[in-house]
Design an enzyme around this catalytic site. Structure first.
Site, PDB file in Angstrom:
ATOM      1  NE  ARG A 195       1.230   5.745   4.690  1.00 20.13           N
ATOM      2  CZ  ARG A 195       1.927   4.613   4.742  1.00 20.13           C
ATOM      3  NH1 ARG A 195       1.776   3.791   5.766  1.00 20.13           N
ATOM      4  NH2 ARG A 195       2.799   4.300   3.811  1.00 20.13           N
ATOM      5  CG  HIS A 213       7.538   6.004  -3.617  1.00 21.95           C
ATOM      6  ND1 HIS A 213       7.647   4.674  -3.957  1.00 21.95           N
ATOM      7  CD2 HIS A 213       7.362   6.025  -2.266  1.00 21.95           C
ATOM      8  CE1 HIS A 213       7.520   3.919  -2.873  1.00 21.95           C
ATOM      9  NE2 HIS A 213       7.351   4.705  -1.838  1.00 21.95           N
ATOM     10  CB  CYS A 271       9.569   3.164   0.071  1.00 23.26           C
ATOM     11  SG  CYS A 271       8.524   3.659   1.431  1.00 23.26           S
TER      12      CYS A 271
HETATM   13  N1  GLN Z   1       5.032  -0.409   4.244  1.00 20.01           N
HETATM   14  C1  GLN Z   1       6.181   0.485   4.354  1.00 20.01           C
HETATM   15  C2  GLN Z   1       5.844   1.770   5.128  1.00 20.01           C
HETATM   16  O1  GLN Z   1       4.701   2.138   5.237  1.00 20.01           O
HETATM   17  C3  GLN Z   1       6.694   0.858   2.986  1.00 20.01           C
HETATM   18  C4  GLN Z   1       5.693   1.683   2.192  1.00 20.01           C
HETATM   19  C5  GLN Z   1       6.216   2.038   0.817  1.00 20.01           C
HETATM   20  O2  GLN Z   1       6.941   1.262   0.169  1.00 20.01           O
HETATM   21  N2  GLN Z   1       5.811   3.237   0.310  1.00 20.01           N
HETATM   22  O3  GLN Z   1       6.755   2.427   5.622  1.00 20.01           O
END
Ligand code: GLN
Length: 240
Positions: free
Chosen positions: A129, A191, A95
């Site tokens: 998101r 993740h 990520c």
């Molecule tokens: N800030 C980045 C995004 O929102 C990465 C987030 C993350 O590492 N989960 O895409």
């Protein structure tokens, strides 16, 4: 045998259970009698060729990414990392870490963050998101994880995805690609932690690290992965 794992910005980039990947790598080495240490390679750390045998770069919020992106360029750590990958040192990035290893990451607010240009990819923050469980078909078989990102990563022509999304969003929620692989370096959005539930990938990273360090083919002693594979299968059953 001994391995040193370089945990890139582990004090800043470690969200959604990503430190569990370091624990999984260390345990799978220790269970085989391989001596293993992990080093936090962060803002104040100097990094030279050969310091680390394997790199891990976890996820982080935009704020931490801004600080880390500056340091990767200013400290020239970015150049050392790319030259280590060129000689075959393995890396797993997830990520936020993955995003900073591409050409750039454009967050919602503020300027474009320059990437290390390891992966032929670029990332732009999207307006929603992408959150949820993800399963991906890859050279390691099915991989299962959890994603939470607004960044949409697009692979440039000639770049190889880590795999194709079976369930979830992946790189951008549009082209069904997930992650990127270049030599022995992997970027992805999974993740979870990723490696405890995907032992085949964990062992691939360890094997590659040992082979590059010791300059010979290495077959790892098999471990009893009954529990890991039960969790893996359960995730596939539940999330596709
Ligand atoms: N800030 C980045 C995004 O929102 C990465 C987030 C993350 O590492 N989960 O895409």
């Amino acid at each position: 045998m001994k391995l040193t794992i370089g945990y890139l910005y582990g004090d800043l980039m470690n969200i959604y259970g990503d430190t569990g990947n370091i624990i999984a790598l260390k345990k799978r080495c220790e269970w085989r009698g391989i001596e293993v240490v992990d080093k936090n390679i962060s803002i104040a750390t100097l990094l030279s060729k050969g310091d680390c045998d394997l790199f891990f770069f976890g996820g982080g919020q935009d704020q931490q990414q801004e600080v880390v992106a500056k340091d990767l360029v200013k400290s020239a750590k970015g150049k050392v990392i790319t030259s280590e990958i060129e000689r075959g040192v393995p890396l797993l990035s997830i990520c936020g870490g993955y995003q900073l290893l591409g050409e750039y990451y454009k967050p919602h607010k503020g300027p474009k963050l320059p990437g290390v240009e390891l992966f032929g990819a670029y990332t732009v923050a999207g307006d929603k998101r992408m959150i949820g469980n993800i399963t991906t078909e890859s050279m390691f078989g099915k991989l299962v994880g959890f994603e939470n990102h607004s960044g949409k990563t697009y692979l440039k022509k000639g770049s190889t995805p880590l795999g194709m999304v079976i369930k979830g969003f992946g790189n951008n929620g549009e082209d069904k690609t997930e992650g990127c692989i270049y030599k022995n370096a992997i970027g992805c959005y999974m993740h979870g932690s990723l490696l405890p539930k995907n032992p085949r990938l964990a062992d691939w990273l360890i094997k590659k690290a040992l082979e590059v360090k010791y300059g010979k083919n290495i077959e790892l002693k098999p471990l009893d992965d009954t529990f890991e594979l039960q969790v893996h299968q359960s995730a596939i059953r539940r999330f596709g």
